[in-house]
Design a protein around this motif. Structure first.
Motif, PDB file in Angstrom:
ATOM      1  N   GLN A 117       0.842  -1.194   0.000  1.00 10.31           N
ATOM      2  CA  GLN A 117       0.000   0.000   0.000  1.00 10.31           C
ATOM      3  C   GLN A 117       0.882   1.250   0.000  1.00 10.31           C
ATOM      4  O   GLN A 117       1.963   1.241   0.586  1.00 10.31           O
ATOM      5  CB  GLN A 117      -0.889   0.004   1.255  1.00 10.31           C
ATOM      6  N   PRO A 118       0.414   2.321  -0.629  1.00  3.20           N
ATOM      7  CA  PRO A 118       1.177   3.583  -0.580  1.00  3.20           C
ATOM      8  C   PRO A 118       1.297   4.059   0.867  1.00  3.20           C
ATOM      9  O   PRO A 118       0.309   4.084   1.588  1.00  3.20           O
ATOM     10  CB  PRO A 118       0.343   4.549  -1.408  1.00  3.20           C
ATOM     11  N   ARG A 119       2.511   4.399   1.278  1.00  3.10           N
ATOM     12  CA  ARG A 119       2.735   4.848   2.654  1.00  3.10           C
ATOM     13  C   ARG A 119       3.318   6.253   2.724  1.00  3.10           C
ATOM     14  O   ARG A 119       3.616   6.739   3.795  1.00  3.10           O
ATOM     15  CB  ARG A 119       3.661   3.870   3.371  1.00  3.10           C
ATOM     16  N   THR A 120       3.510   6.874   1.596  1.00  2.00           N
ATOM     17  CA  THR A 120       4.126   8.199   1.564  1.00  2.00           C
ATOM     18  C   THR A 120       3.247   9.139   0.768  1.00  2.00           C
ATOM     19  O   THR A 120       2.766   8.775  -0.304  1.00  2.00           O
ATOM     20  CB  THR A 120       5.519   8.128   0.902  1.00  2.00           C
ATOM     21  N   HIS A 121       3.061  10.365   1.294  1.00  2.00           N
ATOM     22  CA  HIS A 121       2.318  11.366   0.530  1.00  2.00           C
ATOM     23  C   HIS A 121       3.165  11.792  -0.661  1.00  2.00           C
ATOM     24  O   HIS A 121       4.330  12.130  -0.522  1.00  2.00           O
ATOM     25  CB  HIS A 121       2.005  12.588   1.399  1.00  2.00           C
ATOM     26  N   ARG A 122       2.590  11.754  -1.824  1.00  2.00           N
ATOM     27  CA  ARG A 122       3.286  12.226  -3.016  1.00  2.00           C
ATOM     28  C   ARG A 122       2.385  13.244  -3.699  1.00  2.00           C
ATOM     29  O   ARG A 122       1.308  12.919  -4.174  1.00  2.00           O
ATOM     30  CB  ARG A 122       3.594  11.083  -3.973  1.00  2.00           C
ATOM     31  N   GLY A 123       2.859  14.474  -3.732  1.00  2.00           N
ATOM     32  CA  GLY A 123       2.122  15.527  -4.410  1.00  2.00           C
ATOM     33  C   GLY A 123       2.519  15.557  -5.869  1.00  2.00           C
ATOM     34  O   GLY A 123       3.050  14.585  -6.413  1.00  2.00           O
ATOM     35  N   LYS A 124       2.284  16.685  -6.513  1.00  2.00           N
ATOM     36  CA  LYS A 124       2.613  16.781  -7.940  1.00  2.00           C
ATOM     37  C   LYS A 124       4.120  16.818  -8.168  1.00  2.00           C
ATOM     38  O   LYS A 124       4.594  16.532  -9.254  1.00  2.00           O
ATOM     39  CB  LYS A 124       1.945  18.016  -8.538  1.00  2.00           C
ATOM     40  N   GLU A 125       4.895  17.172  -7.118  1.00  2.00           N
ATOM     41  CA  GLU A 125       6.338  17.192  -7.246  1.00  2.00           C
ATOM     42  C   GLU A 125       6.883  15.766  -7.244  1.00  2.00           C
ATOM     43  O   GLU A 125       6.222  14.828  -6.833  1.00  2.00           O
ATOM     44  CB  GLU A 125       6.982  17.998  -6.101  1.00  2.00           C
ATOM     45  N   PRO A 128       8.922  12.642  -2.402  1.00  2.15           N
ATOM     46  CA  PRO A 128       7.927  12.477  -1.333  1.00  2.15           C
ATOM     47  C   PRO A 128       8.029  13.606  -0.305  1.00  2.15           C
ATOM     48  O   PRO A 128       9.112  14.006   0.089  1.00  2.15           O
ATOM     49  CB  PRO A 128       8.306  11.143  -0.694  1.00  2.15           C
ATOM     50  N   GLY A 129       6.909  14.118   0.098  1.00  2.40           N
ATOM     51  CA  GLY A 129       6.887  15.137   1.138  1.00  2.40           C
ATOM     52  C   GLY A 129       7.177  16.541   0.666  1.00  2.40           C
ATOM     53  O   GLY A 129       7.030  17.492   1.422  1.00  2.40           O
ATOM     54  N   MET A 130       7.604  16.707  -0.582  1.00  2.00           N
ATOM     55  CA  MET A 130       7.979  18.042  -1.055  1.00  2.00           C
ATOM     56  C   MET A 130       6.784  19.003  -1.043  1.00  2.00           C
ATOM     57  O   MET A 130       6.932  20.175  -0.729  1.00  2.00           O
ATOM     58  CB  MET A 130       8.572  17.965  -2.450  1.00  2.00           C
ATOM     59  N   THR A 131       5.601  18.500  -1.353  1.00  2.00           N
ATOM     60  CA  THR A 131       4.414  19.343  -1.339  1.00  2.00           C
ATOM     61  C   THR A 131       4.159  19.887   0.064  1.00  2.00           C
ATOM     62  O   THR A 131       3.882  21.074   0.241  1.00  2.00           O
ATOM     63  CB  THR A 131       3.185  18.546  -1.823  1.00  2.00           C
ATOM     64  N   ILE A 132       4.290  19.020   1.058  1.00  2.00           N
ATOM     65  CA  ILE A 132       4.081  19.440   2.448  1.00  2.00           C
ATOM     66  C   ILE A 132       5.157  20.431   2.875  1.00  2.00           C
ATOM     67  O   ILE A 132       4.866  21.489   3.428  1.00  2.00           O
ATOM     68  CB  ILE A 132       4.071  18.216   3.385  1.00  2.00           C
TER      69      ILE A 132
END
Length: 86
Positions: free
Chosen positions: A2-10, A13-17
């Motif tokens: 399962q996906p465990r990391t937030h991935r934004g448009k960047e 991982p985590g760069m959006t946050i």
């Protein structure tokens, strides 16, 4: 799996946050009301403490060699600041 990391448009991982947090911090600093200050190219030489041993400020040296103190809440960040283009 399962996906465990937030991935934004960047890409990373985590760069959006992180980017959102940096933008908000910049807004607070630019407001000029004293809630936050970001000091670039500044070395912390000593943590200042109160009578109970709580950290209540820092003694610093700026890039031009001036020593000064800042009082109030302290955020300790290590390892550099990757977006420091000053």
């Amino acid at each position: 799996s399962q996906p465990r990391t937030h991935r934004g448009k960047e890409r990373f991982p985590g760069m959006t946050i992180t980017y959102g947090l940096m933008e908000r911090l910049e807004e607070i600093v630019e407001a000029g009301d004293g809630r936050a200050r970001v000091l670039m190219k500044t070395k912390v030489d000593k943590l200042l403490t109160d009578k109970e041993g709580n950290v209540c400020g820092v003694e610093c040296t700026s890039a031009d060699g001036k020593t000064f103190q800042e009082h109030g809440p302290v955020v300790i960040a290590t390892g550099g600041f990757g977006a420091d283009f000053t």
